[in-house]
Write an enzyme that holds these catalytic residues in place. Structure first.
Site, PDB file in Angstrom:
ATOM      1  N   ASN A  85      34.915  16.664  94.532  1.00 40.91           N
ATOM      2  CA  ASN A  85      34.700  18.030  94.077  1.00 40.91           C
ATOM      3  C   ASN A  85      35.406  19.079  94.923  1.00 40.91           C
ATOM      4  O   ASN A  85      35.495  20.230  94.520  1.00 40.91           O
ATOM      5  CB  ASN A  85      33.189  18.322  94.052  1.00 40.91           C
ATOM      6  CG  ASN A  85      32.887  19.777  93.750  1.00 40.91           C
ATOM      7  OD1 ASN A  85      33.157  20.265  92.656  1.00 40.91           O
ATOM      8  ND2 ASN A  85      32.353  20.489  94.734  1.00 40.91           N
ATOM      9  N   SER A 136      40.116  21.094  86.337  1.00 42.05           N
ATOM     10  CA  SER A 136      39.950  22.474  85.892  1.00 42.05           C
ATOM     11  C   SER A 136      40.623  22.616  84.540  1.00 42.05           C
ATOM     12  O   SER A 136      41.617  21.937  84.249  1.00 42.05           O
ATOM     13  CB  SER A 136      40.590  23.444  86.889  1.00 42.05           C
ATOM     14  OG  SER A 136      40.673  24.752  86.341  1.00 42.05           O
ATOM     15  N   TYR A 149      47.594  25.916  91.805  1.00 39.96           N
ATOM     16  CA  TYR A 149      46.291  25.343  91.481  1.00 39.96           C
ATOM     17  C   TYR A 149      46.382  24.500  90.205  1.00 39.96           C
ATOM     18  O   TYR A 149      45.887  23.368  90.151  1.00 39.96           O
ATOM     19  CB  TYR A 149      45.268  26.474  91.304  1.00 39.96           C
ATOM     20  CG  TYR A 149      43.857  26.004  91.058  1.00 39.96           C
ATOM     21  CD1 TYR A 149      43.087  25.494  92.100  1.00 39.96           C
ATOM     22  CD2 TYR A 149      43.282  26.099  89.794  1.00 39.96           C
ATOM     23  CE1 TYR A 149      41.782  25.076  91.875  1.00 39.96           C
ATOM     24  CE2 TYR A 149      41.982  25.692  89.563  1.00 39.96           C
ATOM     25  CZ  TYR A 149      41.234  25.178  90.614  1.00 39.96           C
ATOM     26  OH  TYR A 149      39.940  24.757  90.393  1.00 39.96           O
ATOM     27  N   SER A 152      48.261  21.192  90.810  1.00 29.88           N
ATOM     28  CA  SER A 152      47.473  20.223  91.579  1.00 29.88           C
ATOM     29  C   SER A 152      46.380  19.600  90.720  1.00 29.88           C
ATOM     30  O   SER A 152      46.118  18.392  90.794  1.00 29.88           O
ATOM     31  CB  SER A 152      46.875  20.876  92.829  1.00 29.88           C
ATOM     32  OG  SER A 152      45.908  21.857  92.498  1.00 29.88           O
ATOM     33  N   LYS A 153      45.749  20.404  89.874  1.00 24.73           N
ATOM     34  CA  LYS A 153      44.689  19.877  89.017  1.00 24.73           C
ATOM     35  C   LYS A 153      45.241  19.024  87.871  1.00 24.73           C
ATOM     36  O   LYS A 153      44.574  18.085  87.413  1.00 24.73           O
ATOM     37  CB  LYS A 153      43.835  21.028  88.469  1.00 24.73           C
ATOM     38  CG  LYS A 153      42.978  21.714  89.530  1.00 24.73           C
ATOM     39  CD  LYS A 153      42.013  20.748  90.201  1.00 24.73           C
ATOM     40  CE  LYS A 153      41.044  21.450  91.130  1.00 24.73           C
ATOM     41  NZ  LYS A 153      40.070  20.516  91.751  1.00 24.73           N
ATOM     42  N   ILE A 182      33.473  29.236  86.288  1.00 24.32           N
ATOM     43  CA  ILE A 182      32.090  28.978  86.705  1.00 24.32           C
ATOM     44  C   ILE A 182      31.712  29.998  87.781  1.00 24.32           C
ATOM     45  O   ILE A 182      32.533  30.357  88.631  1.00 24.32           O
ATOM     46  CB  ILE A 182      31.947  27.546  87.256  1.00 24.32           C
ATOM     47  CG1 ILE A 182      32.495  26.528  86.244  1.00 24.32           C
ATOM     48  CG2 ILE A 182      30.483  27.246  87.567  1.00 24.32           C
ATOM     49  CD1 ILE A 182      31.817  26.526  84.888  1.00 24.32           C
TER      50      ILE A 182
END
Length: 241
Positions: A85, A136, A149, A152-153, A182
């Site tokens: 996580n 994500s 980001y 990478s996800k 979130i």
């Protein structure tokens, strides 16, 4: 009925936000939970509040420290569920991205998942288990300032599918959760304008809650999802539609 009795769950990035919500829920479902995070102080504070929680301070970007953790874990009785996580988000326009930004983001969001999953799979190989990666919706959705980001996800999702294929014969399931916006500190770096526009784009017109993501992780950790592997499941209020 508690769904994780006699299961050992390791949550990487468990000191706050989604990881903390997962730890609380898994404990309530009877699991032995080991919370892993970089900050020893945050983990100790968390352990004082959640009496049954075990903690292990670990900077997963220092990959030499990952093997000793799993050696320790084996001595504690093994592993049933690994939840990867940990993640960092640092929005930057593409022209302002530097090598340091790339290294830090990929080391945390993607690279560390390789040794973590390798060692976890070895511990799970005899009895099976579940690896849950937190991706994500931005892995599939282009957003201004999120190139690093998102990339990478996207790697996390590709890794998830390849691991699921390789580990299926060992009864190790590998899935990914892809949260949308979130309500956690990860959004602190967003401007008010960006956040307002994001809310306007979400069909359900609200942010998700960490507890809602934790419920999905519980399902993937439990025996209720024994025939599910290699999937990326979005939980985003319809943002990715």
């Amino acid at each position: 009925m508690q769904r994780l009795v006699n299961k050992t769950v390791v949550i990487i990035g468990a000191s706050q936000g989604i990881g903390l919500a997962m730890a609380e829920l898994m404990l309530s479902e009877g699991a032995k939970v080991i919370a892993v995070a970089r900050s020893k102080d945050k983990l100790e504070q968390l352990a004082q509040r959640l009496e049954k929680l075990d903690i292990y301070p670990l900077d997963i970007t220092q990959t030499d420290n990952i093997k000793p953790f799993f050696v320790w874990l084996q001595k504690q009785g093994g592993l049933d569920v690994l939840i990867n996580n940990a993640g960092i988000m640092e929005p930057k326009g593409f022209g302002f991205i530097k090598s340091d930004n790339l290294q830090q983001s990929f080391a945390t969001n993607l690279f560390a998942l390789f040794p973590l999953s390798q060692f976890a799979a070895r511990l799970m190989s005899k009895k099976g288990g579940s690896i849950i990666n937190v991706s994500s919706v931005l892995a599939q959705k282009a957003t201004l300032g999120q190139a690093v980001y998102s990339a990478s996800k996207a790697g996390v999702e590709a890794l998830t599918k390849n691991l699921a294929l390789e580990l299926a014969g060992q009864k190790v399931r590998v899935n990914a959760i892809a949260p949308g916006s979130i309500d956690t500190s990860l959004l602190d770096n967003l401007t008010e304008q960006t956040l307002a526009q994001t809310l306007a784009d979400i069909p359900m017109q609200r942010l998700g809650l960490p507890q809602e993501v934790a419920q999905l992780a519980l399902f993937l950790a439990s025996n209720e999802s024994q025939y599910i592997t290699g999937q990326v499941i979005a939980i985003d209020g319809g943002w990715s539609l």
